[in-house]
Design an enzyme around this catalytic site. Structure first.
Site, PDB file in Angstrom:
ATOM      1  N   GLY A  10      43.603  15.852  48.319  1.00 27.90           N
ATOM      2  CA  GLY A  10      44.875  15.138  48.362  1.00 27.90           C
ATOM      3  C   GLY A  10      46.050  16.068  48.571  1.00 27.90           C
ATOM      4  O   GLY A  10      47.072  15.960  47.900  1.00 27.90           O
ATOM      5  N   ALA A  11      45.905  16.987  49.553  1.00 30.27           N
ATOM      6  CA  ALA A  11      46.899  18.052  49.720  1.00 30.27           C
ATOM      7  C   ALA A  11      48.005  17.726  50.717  1.00 30.27           C
ATOM      8  O   ALA A  11      48.827  18.585  51.008  1.00 30.27           O
ATOM      9  CB  ALA A  11      46.194  19.339  50.158  1.00 30.27           C
ATOM     10  N   GLY A  14      53.015  14.861  47.945  1.00 29.93           N
ATOM     11  CA  GLY A  14      53.178  14.881  46.499  1.00 29.93           C
ATOM     12  C   GLY A  14      52.786  16.203  45.865  1.00 29.93           C
ATOM     13  O   GLY A  14      53.038  17.281  46.404  1.00 29.93           O
ATOM     14  N   GLY A  16      49.871  17.457  45.505  1.00 31.46           N
ATOM     15  CA  GLY A  16      48.856  18.173  46.264  1.00 31.46           C
ATOM     16  C   GLY A  16      49.456  19.133  47.264  1.00 31.46           C
ATOM     17  O   GLY A  16      49.009  20.280  47.399  1.00 31.46           O
ATOM     18  N   SER A 143      45.535  11.651  33.879  1.00 30.01           N
ATOM     19  CA  SER A 143      46.824  11.036  33.557  1.00 30.01           C
ATOM     20  C   SER A 143      46.865  10.718  32.072  1.00 30.01           C
ATOM     21  O   SER A 143      45.822  10.496  31.436  1.00 30.01           O
ATOM     22  CB  SER A 143      47.005   9.749  34.360  1.00 30.01           C
ATOM     23  OG  SER A 143      48.167   9.055  33.953  1.00 30.01           O
ATOM     24  N   TYR A 166      44.027   1.795  37.649  1.00 31.91           N
ATOM     25  CA  TYR A 166      44.334   3.226  37.684  1.00 31.91           C
ATOM     26  C   TYR A 166      44.055   3.867  36.322  1.00 31.91           C
ATOM     27  O   TYR A 166      43.401   4.917  36.234  1.00 31.91           O
ATOM     28  CB  TYR A 166      45.800   3.410  38.073  1.00 31.91           C
ATOM     29  CG  TYR A 166      46.349   4.803  37.880  1.00 31.91           C
ATOM     30  CD1 TYR A 166      46.213   5.773  38.867  1.00 31.91           C
ATOM     31  CD2 TYR A 166      47.026   5.151  36.706  1.00 31.91           C
ATOM     32  CE1 TYR A 166      46.716   7.052  38.688  1.00 31.91           C
ATOM     33  CE2 TYR A 166      47.544   6.425  36.523  1.00 31.91           C
ATOM     34  CZ  TYR A 166      47.384   7.367  37.516  1.00 31.91           C
ATOM     35  OH  TYR A 166      47.884   8.633  37.335  1.00 31.91           O
TER      36      TYR A 166
END
Length: 270
Positions: A10-11, A14, A16, A143, A166
């Site tokens: 996920g780079a 955000g 990442g 999280s 989530y």
């Protein structure tokens, strides 16, 4: 401390992207994953510009498709001589339409698939390279938002809501962190999870309709610490709230619940 080779999922945006630029600035080899090839190459170009001694390679894949997860792992195993660090950062947030239930390519609830099944499958597939590169560290970006997993409704076919999905998926990630850390004791591979920062300024936070209160830099610092701090070289099977070794949701310490989750997980990832 600089690791030889680190993979960040996920780079492309955000935290990442911020992690990619931070680690690239330290040199070594940085492997970047993203779903969008154009964005992925753009971040890779940025990362290469941060340090003359950095090597950056890209691995595109859609983590909502377990076939692509396994295929990406296969490409990494074939191409990379080392893997000292893995940051499972890619995430599916609460969604812009939180009452609309989405599913993965294999038909699993999307948040459970992307936030739990994909990072666990990727980590398992990469274990031969991680153990051969030890000391190696796996950092799971979880999280503080965690909610009890209902094993009679794991895929939320009833009472669906995006943030609920989530939170359950992030608890699943933490539970799997504890299980894998115990399994890998003595191998030189550590596995930890963390809540990096509260409501960072990311597309996912904004898409759900929340107002960001911190920058991605706030999340980068505790995440990089888990990856690089020499004092944490043997720390494993822990959940951190930023820099604090904290207690996760109570279900994470229920060994029967963890066994039930892992049995289901192994069945689903193949």
């Amino acid at each position: 401390m600089t690791l030889r080779t680190t993979l960040i999922t996920g780079a492309t945006q955000g935290m990442g992207r911020a992690l990619a630029l931070d680690l690239a600035s330290r040199g070594g080899t940085v492997l970047l994953h993203g779903r969008n090839r154009t964005r992925l190459e753009a971040v890779a170009t940025e990362a290469r510009a941060t340090c003359p001694d950095v090597t950056v390679r890209t691995y595109p894949a859609d983590l909502s498709d377990l076939d692509e997860v396994h295929a990406m792992a296969g490409r990494i195993l074939a191409a990379e001589p080392y893997l000292d660090g893995l940051i499972n950062n890619a995430v599916a947030g609460g969604g812009a339409e939180p009452l609309t239930r989405e599913v993965s390519r294999q038909g699993h609830e999307l948040r459970f698939a992307v936030n739990h099944l994909a990072p666990y499958a990727l980590t398992r597939d990469l274990l031969p390279l991680l153990t051969a590169s030890a000391h190696a560290r796996v950092v799971n970006v979880a999280s503080i938002g965690q909610e009890t997993i209902d094993f009679a409704n794991v895929m939320l076919e009833r009472d669906y809501e995006g943030l609920r999905a989530y939170c359950r998926s992030k608890l699943a990630m933490i539970m799997a962190t504890f299980e894998l850390a115990a399994e890998l004791q003595g191998t030189g591979v550590t596995v930890n999870a963390l809540h990096p920062a509260h409501l960072m300024d990311t597309d996912g936070v904004r898409a759900y309709g929340l107002t960001p209160v911190t920058s991605t830099d706030e999340g980068v610092r505790p995440t990089v610490r888990l990856l690089l701090d020499p004092e944490l070289v043997t720390t494993t099977g822990r959940y951190f709230d930023q820099f604090t070794d904290a207690r996760a949701h109570e279900q994470a310490y229920d060994t029967k619940a963890r066994e039930r989750l892992m049995k289901l997980t192994h069945t689903l990832i193949g």
